[in-house]
Design a protein around this motif. Structure first.
Motif, PDB file in Angstrom:
ATOM      1  N   GLU A  25     -69.182  29.835   3.196  1.00 13.78           N
ATOM      2  CA  GLU A  25     -68.172  29.141   3.626  1.00 13.78           C
ATOM      3  C   GLU A  25     -68.369  27.454   3.087  1.00 13.78           C
ATOM      4  N   SER A  26     -69.647  27.071   3.026  1.00 16.50           N
ATOM      5  CA  SER A  26     -69.973  25.716   2.972  1.00 16.50           C
ATOM      6  C   SER A  26     -69.666  25.693   1.380  1.00 16.50           C
ATOM      7  N   LEU A  27     -69.743  26.600   0.434  1.00 21.95           N
ATOM      8  CA  LEU A  27     -69.471  26.496  -0.858  1.00 21.95           C
ATOM      9  C   LEU A  27     -67.928  26.358  -1.071  1.00 21.95           C
ATOM     10  N   HIS A  28     -67.268  27.105  -0.372  1.00 19.27           N
ATOM     11  CA  HIS A  28     -66.046  27.002  -0.195  1.00 19.27           C
ATOM     12  C   HIS A  28     -65.297  25.702   0.143  1.00 19.27           C
ATOM     13  N   ALA A  29     -66.163  24.945   1.131  1.00 16.52           N
ATOM     14  CA  ALA A  29     -65.571  23.808   1.692  1.00 16.52           C
ATOM     15  C   ALA A  29     -66.031  22.672   0.524  1.00 16.52           C
ATOM     16  N   GLU A  30     -67.156  22.784  -0.173  1.00 13.53           N
ATOM     17  CA  GLU A  30     -67.435  21.811  -1.059  1.00 13.53           C
ATOM     18  C   GLU A  30     -66.371  21.955  -2.233  1.00 13.53           C
ATOM     19  N   ILE A  31     -66.014  23.277  -2.694  1.00 11.55           N
ATOM     20  CA  ILE A  31     -64.892  23.266  -3.665  1.00 11.55           C
ATOM     21  C   ILE A  31     -63.740  22.566  -3.153  1.00 11.55           C
ATOM     22  N   GLU A  32     -63.147  22.805  -1.837  1.00 13.19           N
ATOM     23  CA  GLU A  32     -61.928  22.383  -1.437  1.00 13.19           C
ATOM     24  C   GLU A  32     -62.105  20.731  -1.446  1.00 13.19           C
ATOM     25  N   GLN A  33     -63.344  20.095  -1.147  1.00 12.05           N
ATOM     26  CA  GLN A  33     -63.424  18.617  -1.443  1.00 12.05           C
ATOM     27  C   GLN A  33     -63.589  17.932  -2.799  1.00 12.05           C
ATOM     28  N   THR A  34     -63.424  18.899  -3.774  1.00 11.63           N
ATOM     29  CA  THR A  34     -63.615  18.510  -4.958  1.00 11.63           C
ATOM     30  C   THR A  34     -62.275  18.172  -5.712  1.00 11.63           C
ATOM     31  N   PRO A  35     -61.869  16.928  -6.204  1.00 10.31           N
ATOM     32  CA  PRO A  35     -60.887  16.806  -6.908  1.00 10.31           C
ATOM     33  C   PRO A  35     -60.315  17.812  -7.666  1.00 10.31           C
ATOM     34  N   GLU A  36     -59.008  18.195  -7.712  1.00  6.12           N
ATOM     35  CA  GLU A  36     -58.401  19.130  -8.501  1.00  6.12           C
ATOM     36  C   GLU A  36     -58.776  19.018 -10.022  1.00  6.12           C
ATOM     37  N   ARG A  37     -58.889  17.836 -10.542  1.00  2.97           N
ATOM     38  CA  ARG A  37     -59.118  17.386 -11.893  1.00  2.97           C
ATOM     39  C   ARG A  37     -60.600  17.976 -12.516  1.00  2.97           C
ATOM     40  N   TYR A  38     -61.625  18.040 -11.324  1.00  2.15           N
ATOM     41  CA  TYR A  38     -62.954  18.165 -11.811  1.00  2.15           C
ATOM     42  C   TYR A  38     -63.154  19.734 -11.589  1.00  2.15           C
ATOM     43  N   ARG A  39     -62.208  20.669 -10.912  1.00  5.31           N
ATOM     44  CA  ARG A  39     -62.645  22.068 -10.695  1.00  5.31           C
ATOM     45  C   ARG A  39     -62.753  22.708 -11.901  1.00  5.31           C
ATOM     46  N   PRO A  40     -62.271  22.498 -13.132  1.00  5.61           N
ATOM     47  CA  PRO A  40     -62.618  23.212 -14.376  1.00  5.61           C
ATOM     48  C   PRO A  40     -64.236  23.134 -14.576  1.00  5.61           C
ATOM     49  N   LEU A  41     -64.419  22.007 -14.491  1.00  7.91           N
ATOM     50  CA  LEU A  41     -65.968  21.773 -14.880  1.00  7.91           C
ATOM     51  C   LEU A  41     -66.764  22.140 -13.645  1.00  7.91           C
ATOM     52  N   LEU A  42     -66.385  22.131 -12.676  1.00  8.40           N
ATOM     53  CA  LEU A  42     -67.211  22.996 -11.522  1.00  8.40           C
ATOM     54  C   LEU A  42     -67.280  24.518 -11.719  1.00  8.40           C
ATOM     55  N   LEU A  43     -66.243  24.836 -12.132  1.00  9.85           N
ATOM     56  CA  LEU A  43     -66.113  26.434 -12.406  1.00  9.85           C
ATOM     57  C   LEU A  43     -67.266  26.708 -13.616  1.00  9.85           C
ATOM     58  N   ARG A  44     -67.264  25.897 -14.573  1.00  9.72           N
ATOM     59  CA  ARG A  44     -68.158  26.146 -15.688  1.00  9.72           C
ATOM     60  C   ARG A  44     -69.630  26.096 -15.379  1.00  9.72           C
ATOM     61  N   LEU A  45     -69.655  24.876 -14.378  1.00  5.50           N
ATOM     62  CA  LEU A  45     -71.249  24.838 -14.135  1.00  5.50           C
ATOM     63  C   LEU A  45     -71.541  26.081 -13.080  1.00  5.50           C
ATOM     64  N   VAL A  46     -70.567  26.625 -12.188  1.00 13.53           N
ATOM     65  CA  VAL A  46     -71.085  27.675 -11.383  1.00 13.53           C
ATOM     66  C   VAL A  46     -71.216  28.939 -12.339  1.00 13.53           C
ATOM     67  N   HIS A  47     -70.410  29.053 -13.135  1.00 12.65           N
ATOM     68  CA  HIS A  47     -70.557  30.310 -14.177  1.00 12.65           C
ATOM     69  C   HIS A  47     -71.837  30.329 -14.991  1.00 12.65           C
ATOM     70  N   SER A  48     -72.083  29.093 -15.540  1.00 10.86           N
ATOM     71  CA  SER A  48     -73.306  29.078 -16.330  1.00 10.86           C
ATOM     72  C   SER A  48     -74.713  29.106 -15.439  1.00 10.86           C
ATOM     73  N   PHE A  49     -74.637  28.522 -14.239  1.00  9.57           N
ATOM     74  CA  PHE A  49     -75.527  28.767 -13.276  1.00  9.57           C
ATOM     75  C   PHE A  49     -75.848  30.228 -13.109  1.00  9.57           C
ATOM     76  N   ARG A  50     -75.041  31.070 -12.864  1.00 12.35           N
ATOM     77  CA  ARG A  50     -74.914  32.530 -12.475  1.00 12.35           C
ATOM     78  C   ARG A  50     -75.414  33.143 -13.644  1.00 12.35           C
ATOM     79  N   GLN A  51     -74.985  32.808 -14.810  1.00 14.73           N
ATOM     80  CA  GLN A  51     -75.449  33.709 -16.012  1.00 14.73           C
ATOM     81  C   GLN A  51     -77.031  33.318 -16.279  1.00 14.73           C
TER      82      GLN A  51
END
Length: 76
Positions: A10-36
């Motif tokens: 839930e905290s992760l989802h809240a942080e995502i919702e607070q992230t401006p839309e234009r930065y979400r592709p970068l956030l996705l790349r960060l999360v994906h790279s971290f998981r890998q």
């Protein structure tokens, strides 16, 4: 444990919702790279094992004074 996991999710989802839309592709790349990276890494050492390793390094003389740790950074 399930409650803590849900709370973190839930905290992760809240942080995502607070992230401006234009930065979400970068956030996705960060999360994906971290998981890998986490999946590929060997299991993380425990604090106890890290302390033991540090003590072994100290006894073997594989240590440097903290004042000199940054001396060679950027020297090239």
């Amino acid at each position: 444990m399930a409650t803590q996991s849900r709370s973190i999710t839930e905290s992760l989802h809240a942080e995502i919702e607070q992230t401006p839309e234009r930065y979400r592709p970068l956030l996705l790349r960060l999360v994906h790279s971290f998981r890998q990276g986490v999946e590929e890494d060997e299991p993380w050492s425990s604090a106890e094992e890290c302390l033991r390793e540090g003590l072994r390094d100290m006894k073997a003389g594989r240590v440097h004074p903290i004042e000199t740790l940054w001396d060679r950074v950027g020297a090239d």
